[in-house]
Design a protein around this motif. Structure first.
Motif, PDB file in Angstrom:
ATOM      1  N   MET A   1       0.848  -1.187   0.000  1.00 17.76           N
ATOM      2  CA  MET A   1       0.000   0.000   0.000  1.00 17.76           C
ATOM      3  C   MET A   1       0.886   1.241   0.000  1.00 17.76           C
ATOM      4  N   ALA A   2       0.679   2.119  -0.951  1.00 17.06           N
ATOM      5  CA  ALA A   2       1.462   3.353  -1.054  1.00 17.06           C
ATOM      6  C   ALA A   2       0.524   4.544  -1.103  1.00 17.06           C
ATOM      7  N   ILE A   3       0.817   5.557  -0.309  1.00 16.30           N
ATOM      8  CA  ILE A   3       0.040   6.788  -0.281  1.00 16.30           C
ATOM      9  C   ILE A   3       0.877   7.883  -0.940  1.00 16.30           C
ATOM     10  N   MET A   4       0.290   8.566  -1.913  1.00 15.55           N
ATOM     11  CA  MET A   4       1.009   9.588  -2.657  1.00 15.55           C
ATOM     12  C   MET A   4       0.595  10.984  -2.194  1.00 15.55           C
ATOM     13  N   LYS A   5       1.577  11.861  -2.127  1.00 22.78           N
ATOM     14  CA  LYS A   5       1.346  13.264  -1.776  1.00 22.78           C
ATOM     15  C   LYS A   5       2.239  14.118  -2.668  1.00 22.78           C
ATOM     16  N   ILE A   6       1.701  15.262  -3.125  1.00 23.24           N
ATOM     17  CA  ILE A   6       2.447  16.145  -4.027  1.00 23.24           C
ATOM     18  C   ILE A   6       2.481  17.545  -3.435  1.00 23.24           C
ATOM     19  N   ILE A   7       3.666  18.153  -3.410  1.00 19.14           N
ATOM     20  CA  ILE A   7       3.849  19.514  -2.907  1.00 19.14           C
ATOM     21  C   ILE A   7       4.538  20.334  -3.990  1.00 19.14           C
ATOM     22  N   SER A  83       4.619   6.992   0.444  1.00 17.65           N
ATOM     23  CA  SER A  83       4.750   6.333   1.753  1.00 17.65           C
ATOM     24  C   SER A  83       4.158   4.934   1.686  1.00 17.65           C
ATOM     25  N   PHE A  84       4.855   3.977   2.311  1.00 16.27           N
ATOM     26  CA  PHE A  84       4.422   2.584   2.341  1.00 16.27           C
ATOM     27  C   PHE A  84       3.983   2.204   3.752  1.00 16.27           C
ATOM     28  N   ALA A  85       3.166   1.164   3.842  1.00 12.81           N
ATOM     29  CA  ALA A  85       2.689   0.694   5.140  1.00 12.81           C
ATOM     30  C   ALA A  85       3.861   0.103   5.929  1.00 12.81           C
ATOM     31  N   PRO A  86       3.878   0.235   7.258  1.00 10.18           N
ATOM     32  CA  PRO A  86       4.989  -0.295   8.065  1.00 10.18           C
ATOM     33  C   PRO A  86       5.152  -1.802   7.870  1.00 10.18           C
ATOM     34  N   GLY A  87       6.389  -2.229   7.603  1.00 12.56           N
ATOM     35  CA  GLY A  87       6.705  -3.641   7.480  1.00 12.56           C
ATOM     36  C   GLY A  87       6.279  -4.288   6.182  1.00 12.56           C
ATOM     37  N   GLU A  88       5.750  -3.527   5.224  1.00  9.86           N
ATOM     38  CA  GLU A  88       5.238  -4.127   3.990  1.00  9.86           C
ATOM     39  C   GLU A  88       6.308  -4.251   2.919  1.00  9.86           C
ATOM     40  N   PHE A 148      -5.280  12.096  -9.914  1.00 11.90           N
ATOM     41  CA  PHE A 148      -6.230  10.987  -9.865  1.00 11.90           C
ATOM     42  C   PHE A 148      -6.143  10.072 -11.085  1.00 11.90           C
ATOM     43  N   PHE A 149      -5.657  10.586 -12.226  1.00 12.68           N
ATOM     44  CA  PHE A 149      -5.648   9.781 -13.445  1.00 12.68           C
ATOM     45  C   PHE A 149      -4.250   9.370 -13.889  1.00 12.68           C
ATOM     46  N   GLU A 150      -3.189   9.908 -13.274  1.00 16.84           N
ATOM     47  CA  GLU A 150      -1.833   9.540 -13.679  1.00 16.84           C
ATOM     48  C   GLU A 150      -0.995   9.090 -12.472  1.00 16.84           C
ATOM     49  N   VAL A 151      -0.824   9.988 -11.497  1.00 17.98           N
ATOM     50  CA  VAL A 151       0.085   9.701 -10.384  1.00 17.98           C
ATOM     51  C   VAL A 151      -0.423   8.545  -9.536  1.00 17.98           C
ATOM     52  N   ARG A 152      -1.628   8.666  -9.046  1.00 20.39           N
ATOM     53  CA  ARG A 152      -2.154   7.629  -8.145  1.00 20.39           C
ATOM     54  C   ARG A 152      -2.352   6.283  -8.852  1.00 20.39           C
ATOM     55  N   PRO A 153      -2.918   6.228 -10.085  1.00 24.00           N
ATOM     56  CA  PRO A 153      -3.017   4.927 -10.749  1.00 24.00           C
ATOM     57  C   PRO A 153      -1.665   4.269 -10.999  1.00 24.00           C
ATOM     58  N   THR A 154      -0.641   5.060 -11.341  1.00 21.65           N
ATOM     59  CA  THR A 154       0.685   4.492 -11.580  1.00 21.65           C
ATOM     60  C   THR A 154       1.248   3.880 -10.313  1.00 21.65           C
ATOM     61  N   SER A 155       1.101   4.581  -9.187  1.00 22.70           N
ATOM     62  CA  SER A 155       1.583   4.051  -7.918  1.00 22.70           C
ATOM     63  C   SER A 155       0.818   2.796  -7.507  1.00 22.70           C
ATOM     64  N   ASP A 156      -0.509   2.803  -7.693  1.00 25.74           N
ATOM     65  CA  ASP A 156      -1.309   1.621  -7.339  1.00 25.74           C
ATOM     66  C   ASP A 156      -0.950   0.428  -8.215  1.00 25.74           C
ATOM     67  N   GLU A 157      -0.688   0.668  -9.499  1.00 29.04           N
ATOM     68  CA  GLU A 157      -0.318  -0.429 -10.395  1.00 29.04           C
ATOM     69  C   GLU A 157       1.006  -1.062  -9.983  1.00 29.04           C
ATOM     70  N   LEU A 158       1.963  -0.228  -9.565  1.00 23.55           N
ATOM     71  CA  LEU A 158       3.241  -0.758  -9.090  1.00 23.55           C
ATOM     72  C   LEU A 158       3.058  -1.569  -7.812  1.00 23.55           C
ATOM     73  N   CYS A 159       2.156  -1.112  -6.938  1.00 26.51           N
ATOM     74  CA  CYS A 159       1.890  -1.868  -5.704  1.00 26.51           C
ATOM     75  C   CYS A 159       1.303  -3.239  -6.027  1.00 26.51           C
ATOM     76  N   VAL A 166      -3.536  -2.253  -1.899  1.00 23.10           N
ATOM     77  CA  VAL A 166      -3.941  -1.008  -2.542  1.00 23.10           C
ATOM     78  C   VAL A 166      -5.178  -0.487  -1.821  1.00 23.10           C
ATOM     79  N   ILE A 167      -5.193   0.813  -1.541  1.00 27.77           N
ATOM     80  CA  ILE A 167      -6.337   1.430  -0.866  1.00 27.77           C
ATOM     81  C   ILE A 167      -7.480   1.568  -1.862  1.00 27.77           C
ATOM     82  N   THR A 168      -8.646   1.052  -1.491  1.00 29.34           N
ATOM     83  CA  THR A 168      -9.834   1.164  -2.329  1.00 29.34           C
ATOM     84  C   THR A 168     -10.749   2.228  -1.744  1.00 29.34           C
ATOM     85  N   PRO A 169     -11.009   3.314  -2.455  1.00 25.75           N
ATOM     86  CA  PRO A 169     -11.882   4.358  -1.907  1.00 25.75           C
ATOM     87  C   PRO A 169     -13.284   3.812  -1.681  1.00 25.75           C
TER      88      PRO A 169
END
Length: 442
Positions: A1-7, A83-88, A148-159, A166-169
């Protein structure tokens, strides 16, 4: 599980990052230094530079790219945090996922610095991307759509490819302003619409009747077999709201089910006990009431209407008044100020504004020479006296400016408050006359 954040990096970070040696460097340099901070990585294996010679030279290469294409302003770069889940994941796996994410997102067009940080329980990648392309000079623009259509799907696909969760809304998210209002107990526009729908459902028999009663209440309704969604627009609102966006129980299907269930179960009859009157003998001393005039009476009436709109048993007020409940504290502050200053008419308010403007101008002129005197004197005690005097005048200026802003806000709000009270009185007047006449029909 990976959580993405952009600054988005727009400004310098020299005041927040203590390890930036050169204060003339921009926030992009500080971000690169943070991503490759040796204190947060166990070994250099977990730091990589893409399209750059090394993390140490990445900032200069990025700025060179900006100067070459003449794009040194605006957004300097973007800081991605994965960010990844602890121990994953292991550090090697997290770093490899970060490299693959950069490759799929940016290819060989942008200069990137990647650092996998191991200083917390959860492993996380810090990715700094130059906003200007190395190959064609085009700028990368981050937006909700790209997230929502590029960054997050790419990260979820790699996970998924690496066997990670993968977090399901679940459900639809809320706007932050609506969520914050619900947390603080303040009413929201959607909550008021739901209250109106609930009260109309209790009076309606079919869905067509429901829509008709909604229109009588002042709503603009768009519905029909050729429309995919039914939308309603409250009186005075600029945008329409879909019924299915109000939550469970407020979709078109749910409202029809509620109406059908109501028809099947029927409505309970309400009985009212007759009033009893008692006659008392004797003399009761009646003290003359203090008559409230001007702004005091206006605000007192308006605050009563705003508080009354929270009570569901009374006849609902116009939507334009109920949506002002969110500003109840603001009008309470104005009412208290008018009482304290004994301001009842516009002339008195204008006079108070003139006095405050004069005081602010006087204090500013008195404070100005104190700065020069403090700068020219070499006596520390004298400097301290000047500083204390400056602080006193600054505090007085701040208080006067705050009061002046409040007066001008009252001056701007009074026409709207008067109009709202007038509308409420016009709606209540026919109700008082027709109340006994149509009681049995209701």
């Amino acid at each position: 599980m990976a959580i993405m954040k952009i600054i988005a990096i727009r400004d310098r970070l020299d005041k927040r990052v203590n390890y930036v040696a050169d204060r003339q460097k921009t926030a992009l340099d500080a971000g690169v230094a943070y991503a490759a901070n040796p204190e947060k990585t166990e070994q250099t294996f977990f730091t990589s530079a893409i399209q750059c010679r090394s993390p140490e030279t990445a900032y200069h290469e990025m700025m060179s790219t900006k100067r070459r294409w003449g794009k040194t302003g605006g957004v300097l770069g973007y800081h991605f945090i994965q960010s990844f889940a602890p121990g994953e994941v292991t550090p090697e796996q997290a770093h490899a996922i970060g490299l693959e994410f950069v490759s799929r997102m940016f290819g060989d067009r942008y200069e990137v610095v990647l650092g996998t940080h191991l200083d917390k329980v959860h492993l996380h990648n810090h990715i700094i991307v130059n906003s200007v392309s190395l190959t064609d000079g085009k700028k990368y623009h981050s937006s909700p759509g790209s997230y929502f259509f590029e960054v997050r799907p790419t990260s979820d696909e790699l996970c998924r490819e690496n066997g990670l969760s993968v977090i399901t809304p679940q459900g639809k998210g809320k706007h932050y302003a609506e969520w914050q209002a619900e947390q603080t107990g303040k009413p929201t526009i959607r909550a008021m619409i739901r209250e109106d729908i609930d009260s109309i459902i209790a009076q309606a028999y079919t869905f067509d009747t429901f829509l008709m009663l909604l229109q009588r209440k002042g709503y603009s309704v768009k519905a029909g077999p050729n429309r995919k969604f039914t939308t309603v627009r409250p009186p005075g609102a600029k945008r329409a709201i879909r019924l299915d966006s109000l939550g469970e129980g407020y979709t078109e299907t749910a409202i029809k089910e509620r109406l059908a269930r109501q028809r099947t179960q029927g409505r309970p009859l309400q009985y009212h006990l007759p009033q009893k009157w008692y006659q008392l003998r004797g003399v009761i001393a009646i003290l003359p009431k203090k008559k409230i005039k001007g702004f005091h009476a206006l605000y007192l009436r308006y605050l009563y209407l705003l508080r009354r709109s929270r009570r569901t048993k009374l006849r609902p007020l116009p939507f334009s008044i109920r949506q002002e409940v969110v500003r109840l504290e603001r009008y309470q502050q104005q009412f208290r100020y008018l009482l304290e200053q004994n301001i009842t008419i516009s002339v008195e308010l204008e006079q108070r504004i003139v006095v405050l403007e004069w005081d602010i101008r006087t204090l500013t002129e008195e404070r100005r020479p104190l700065y020069q005197k403090r700068r020219l004197t070499s006596d520390e005690a004298q400097k301290m006296e000047y500083s204390l005097e400056i602080d006193r005048k600054t505090a007085s200026l701040r208080e006067n400016r705050r009061e002046l802003a409040l007066c001008r806000r009252i001056q701007a709000d009074i026409p709207q408050v008067s109009e709202q009270v007038r509308q409420a009185q016009e709606e209540e007047r026919p109700m008082r006359k027709e109340g006994p006449q149509h009681e049995y029909q209701r």
